[in-house]
Write a protein that holds these residues in place. Structure first.
Motif, PDB file in Angstrom:
ATOM      1  N   ALA A 138       0.834  -1.208   0.000  1.00 14.41           N
ATOM      2  CA  ALA A 138       0.000   0.000   0.000  1.00 14.41           C
ATOM      3  C   ALA A 138       0.868   1.258   0.000  1.00 14.41           C
ATOM      4  O   ALA A 138       0.587   2.234  -0.703  1.00 14.41           O
ATOM      5  CB  ALA A 138      -0.919  -0.005   1.213  1.00 14.41           C
ATOM      6  N   ALA A 139       1.947   1.228   0.802  1.00 15.99           N
ATOM      7  CA  ALA A 139       2.838   2.395   0.876  1.00 15.99           C
ATOM      8  C   ALA A 139       3.525   2.641  -0.459  1.00 15.99           C
ATOM      9  O   ALA A 139       3.646   3.790  -0.910  1.00 15.99           O
ATOM     10  CB  ALA A 139       3.881   2.176   1.972  1.00 15.99           C
ATOM     11  N   GLU A 140       3.967   1.571  -1.092  1.00 14.67           N
ATOM     12  CA  GLU A 140       4.648   1.710  -2.387  1.00 14.67           C
ATOM     13  C   GLU A 140       3.727   2.269  -3.459  1.00 14.67           C
ATOM     14  O   GLU A 140       4.181   2.878  -4.423  1.00 14.67           O
ATOM     15  CB  GLU A 140       5.204   0.343  -2.821  1.00 14.67           C
ATOM     16  CG  GLU A 140       6.414  -0.089  -2.003  1.00 14.67           C
ATOM     17  CD  GLU A 140       6.812  -1.540  -2.251  1.00 14.67           C
ATOM     18  OE1 GLU A 140       6.020  -2.251  -2.915  1.00 14.67           O
ATOM     19  OE2 GLU A 140       7.883  -1.955  -1.761  1.00 14.67           O
ATOM     20  N   ARG A 141       2.421   2.085  -3.265  1.00 17.65           N
ATOM     21  CA  ARG A 141       1.450   2.594  -4.240  1.00 17.65           C
ATOM     22  C   ARG A 141       0.894   3.957  -3.821  1.00 17.65           C
ATOM     23  O   ARG A 141      -0.092   4.416  -4.384  1.00 17.65           O
ATOM     24  CB  ARG A 141       0.330   1.585  -4.425  1.00 17.65           C
ATOM     25  CG  ARG A 141       0.822   0.310  -5.124  1.00 17.65           C
ATOM     26  CD  ARG A 141      -0.269  -0.710  -5.307  1.00 17.65           C
ATOM     27  NE  ARG A 141       0.251  -1.902  -5.974  1.00 17.65           N
ATOM     28  CZ  ARG A 141      -0.472  -3.006  -6.191  1.00 17.65           C
ATOM     29  NH1 ARG A 141      -1.733  -3.051  -5.800  1.00 17.65           N
ATOM     30  NH2 ARG A 141       0.061  -4.041  -6.793  1.00 17.65           N
ATOM     31  N   GLY A 142       1.541   4.561  -2.813  1.00 15.56           N
ATOM     32  CA  GLY A 142       1.214   5.950  -2.490  1.00 15.56           C
ATOM     33  C   GLY A 142       0.305   6.181  -1.313  1.00 15.56           C
ATOM     34  O   GLY A 142      -0.140   7.311  -1.082  1.00 15.56           O
TER      35      GLY A 142
END
Length: 572
Positions: free
Chosen positions: A140-144
């Protein structure tokens, strides 16, 4: 105007049976808040099998409070492949405590690449202690997803703190990158923590920018931290503005800072009001600061009351201050437990004070134990006391180590004693002869000079003696005079000797008189000899008698012979 035109075009298309247009128009009206207008178009599109419309219809019904009906439409959309509907359905089941159903639908959403679904699944798994939570949180973090990035950063940060790792550690560096990502997307707490990392690293300008960003978004802790940065930069007025903003939002640290600012200005009533505000915000420093304020005003009873309140709440410096207060009124037995409590909680000053307390009772072993504890934490005076104790035990190596720590910490007495220790080890050097180059300064001389520059009188006398041995009369006179004017009788005596050798006997007599009046036997003997040489026998006899009384033994013997000779001369 373009939106209005689009809406007209979509309405015409929906009226002619275009289900996609009806779905888009319904979503547009839903976002605007026109639930009645949206529902008609969404139901029409849903009836035609549009899954996006089914999801939005679920959202609309959920907003109106029809949860079960909303879930039904979300289920239809999710089965049809809507990741957003699967996320909404998973959230619905979790809110109702049905975690298995929630996990099923959230996993469906996450596996289809839905960012909110991945975060919600990670949150659910983390709550259950499932190790797979980390995978979905990072995805989720990598996707913003900014909250996911923040939570990853906090986990890395806390892990580094638990391991006691430094700012250069890989985990801390990775945490910083996640904080940056979240802060750049408007996460105010991420901006706060990023500012703290940068401030610790000394990058104050960038730290200030992130604190400002976070503070403007309503984070009181960032406003407080920004205030401290501004104060340290000398801008007290701007600091006060941010502290006020943070304090009004319930930040106790900012309220304490405001109290301290007003206390420095002598505005004690305003200071007290802010300290009380800090206490009301749950900050025990407020009670401690109220104690300090009362103590400064001589309100001892109130000071004790506030110190006790903070001390019982676990404030170690308040416990130390309370013990000092009790000690001042003679309550030694009451002071000792508070010193112990503060010291055990990590107060270095309390550990040192315990050492003083035990030393005053003659319990040298216990005193040394606490001095060593304080010294190991960097307490300068404690290191001096340990060094002196090791000197008495003739453990020169340990004494030197502690004296170096204390001297390096700014203790003039430690610098002098370290110099004396090193001086005693030096082989004797030949006296300086005219025409020869002066000896190079040894390390002990450097420590003597450091102590002398801090006003240590014995060190000043010693520096003067070393300068005199090098043949530097001007330097010797300067240090002797500094010591003499500060009250050193040895300095006054040596200055007199120097002046007498240089032919300034009248001024030498002035300094010898000062030294003799302060109890210097050799100075009194010099005065007796000067008086005898001038023919002032009565005055000479008086100074000889005084010298014999003051000693030391060699002076007493010489002064006695001179006194007897003067007495015979007077009676002849």
């Amino acid at each position: 105007m373009a939106d209005a035109a689009d809406e007209v075009r979509l309405a015409l298309a929906a009226r002619s049976g275009d289900e996609e247009a009806a779905s888009v128009l319904g979503a547009m009206l839903l976002r605007r808040g026109d639930l009645d207008g949206a529902e008609t178009h969404l139901r029409a599109a849903t009836a035609a099998g549009d899954r996006a419309a089914a999801n939005n219809l679920g959202v609309l019904l959920h907003q109106r409070g029809y949860g079960e009906e909303a879930a039904g439409w979300w289920r239809i959309a999710a089965v049809a492949g809507s990741a957003a509907a699967a996320h909404a359905l998973g959230r619905y089941h979790r809110e109702r405590g049905d975690e298995p159903a929630a996990e099923y639908w959230l996993r469906q959403s996450a596996e289809q690449g839905h960012v909110l679904g991945a975060y919600a699944l990670a949150d659910l798994l983390e709550h259950r202690g499932d190790a797979a939570a980390g995978h979905w949180m990072r995805l989720a973090a990598e996707r913003g997803h900014r909250e996911a990035a923040y939570r990853i950063a906090r986990a890395l940060d806390r892990g580094a703190e638990d391991r006691g790792e430094s700012g250069g550690d890989n985990a801390v560096a990775e945490a910083e990158q996640w904080y940056r990502q979240a802060a750049a997307r408007g996460h105010r707490r991420a901006a706060l923590h990023l500012g703290a990392i940068l401030e610790q690293r000394g990058e104050l300008k960038e730290a200030g920018r992130w604190y400002l960003t976070s503070a403007k978004d309503g984070e009181p802790r960032a406003a407080c931290a920004l205030g401290f940065l501004l104060r340290d930069a000398g801008d007290t007025e701007s600091a006060a503005v941010w502290w006020l903003r943070a304090a009004q939002e319930g930040d106790g640290n900012a309220a304490n800072a405001l109290g301290a600012l007003h206390a420095e200005r002598g505005e004690t009533q305003t200071a007290e009001r802010w300290y009380r505000a800090a206490l009301d915000a749950g900050d025990d420093n407020g009670a401690y600061n109220l104690g300090l304020l009362c103590a400064e005003q001589g309100r001892t009873a109130q000071a004790e009351q506030w110190y006790r309140r903070a001390a019982y709440a676990g404030h170690r410096e308040a416990a130390n201050a309370l013990a000092i207060l009790l000690l001042q009124v003679g309550d030694t037995s009451g002071a000792e437990p508070w010193f112990s409590k503060a010291a055990e909680a990590g107060s270095v000053d309390a550990a040192f004070n315990l050492g003083i307390l035990y030393a005053g009772r003659g319990e040298e072993t216990m005193a040394l134990r606490w001095y060593e504890r304080a010294a190991s934490a960097g307490h300068t005076e404690a290191a001096l006391q340990v060094g002196m104790a090791r000197l008495r035990e003739r453990d020169e190596r340990a004494a030197e180590r502690h004296l170096r720590c204390a001297a390096g910490g700014g203790s003039a007495e430690a610098a002098y004693r370290l110099a004396a220790l090193l001086d005693a080890r030096r082989p004797p050097r030949p006296a300086h002869e005219l025409g020869e180059s002066a000896h190079e300064k040894a390390e002990c001389e450097e420590w003597y000079e450091r102590a002398a520059q801090q006003g240590h009188r014995r060190a000043q006398v010693r520096v003067g003696m070393l300068a005199s041995a090098r043949g530097d009369v001007v330097e010797a006179a300067r240090w002797y005079r500094a010591a003499a004017e500060a009250g050193s009788r040895n300095g006054a005596f040596n200055l007199g000797l120097l002046l007498a050798r240089e032919g300034s006997e009248p001024e030498a007599v002035v300094w010898w008189t000062r030294a003799a009046n302060d109890g210097h036997g050799r100075a009194a003997l010099r005065l007796a000899l000067v008086c005898a040489r001038r023919g002032d026998l009565d005055e000479g006899q008086r100074w000889a008698t005084r010298a014999a009384e003051l000693g030391p033994a060699e002076v007493t013997e010489r002064a006695g012979r001179l006194r007897d000779a003067l007495r015979e001369e007077l009676s002849a």
